[in-house]
Motif scaffolding. Structure first.
Motif, PDB file in Angstrom:
ATOM      1  N   LYS A  68      16.369  18.598  55.631  1.00 29.56           N
ATOM      2  CA  LYS A  68      15.268  19.333  57.306  1.00 29.56           C
ATOM      3  C   LYS A  68      13.700  19.547  56.098  1.00 29.56           C
TER       4      LYS A  68
ATOM      5  N   VAL B 235      15.328  21.980  53.043  1.00 27.00           N
ATOM      6  CA  VAL B 235      16.518  22.652  53.433  1.00 27.00           C
ATOM      7  C   VAL B 235      17.759  20.956  53.499  1.00 27.00           C
TER       8      VAL B 235
ATOM      9  N   PHE C 262      21.302  24.328  55.854  1.00 24.00           N
ATOM     10  CA  PHE C 262      20.695  24.433  57.320  1.00 24.00           C
ATOM     11  C   PHE C 262      22.273  25.168  57.968  1.00 24.00           C
TER      12      PHE C 262
END
Length: 109
Positions: free
Chosen positions: A55, A66, A71
């Motif tokens: 992400k 991440v 996450f």
């Protein structure tokens, strides 16, 4: 979302430049791994490429990667930098952590 304080941003830009990274195009990779006295510990490295499961966020002009697994543990975390007498380094202010160790480098949920 992961936030970056102003002091952390300044230190990230400085360290990335020292290590041959460009803070305008490269990334800070933040993650979680098993270990530490509370069960999970934080990781912070620099990276030039985005992985398939990453992400991507940007806060305070810092580009952050991440992985999906990390996450889940880090959502809502603020990355800060402490340069005080008790030691210096990056500090993860993680609202998801129910318990942290004395040094702040590991946590549990």
């Amino acid at each position: 979302m992961i936030k970056v304080s102003e002091t952390a941003r300044q230190k990230v830009v400085s360290l990335m430049t020292e290590d041959g990274f460009d803070s305008n195009t490269d990334f800070v990779r933040v993650g979680v791994k098993s270990g530490g006295c509370s069960g999970l510990s934080y990781e912070l490295t620099f990276d030039k490429s985005i992985g398939d499961t990453d992400k991507v966020f940007e806060d305070n002009q810092v580009r952050i990667l991440v992985d999906k697994k990390s996450f889940l543990y880090l959502v809502g975390t603020t990355l800060e930098y402490s340069g005080g007498l008790n030691g210096k380094g990056f500090v993860f202010n993680n609202p998801n952590a129910q318990r942290t160790c004395g040094c702040g480098e590991s946590f549990s949920l």
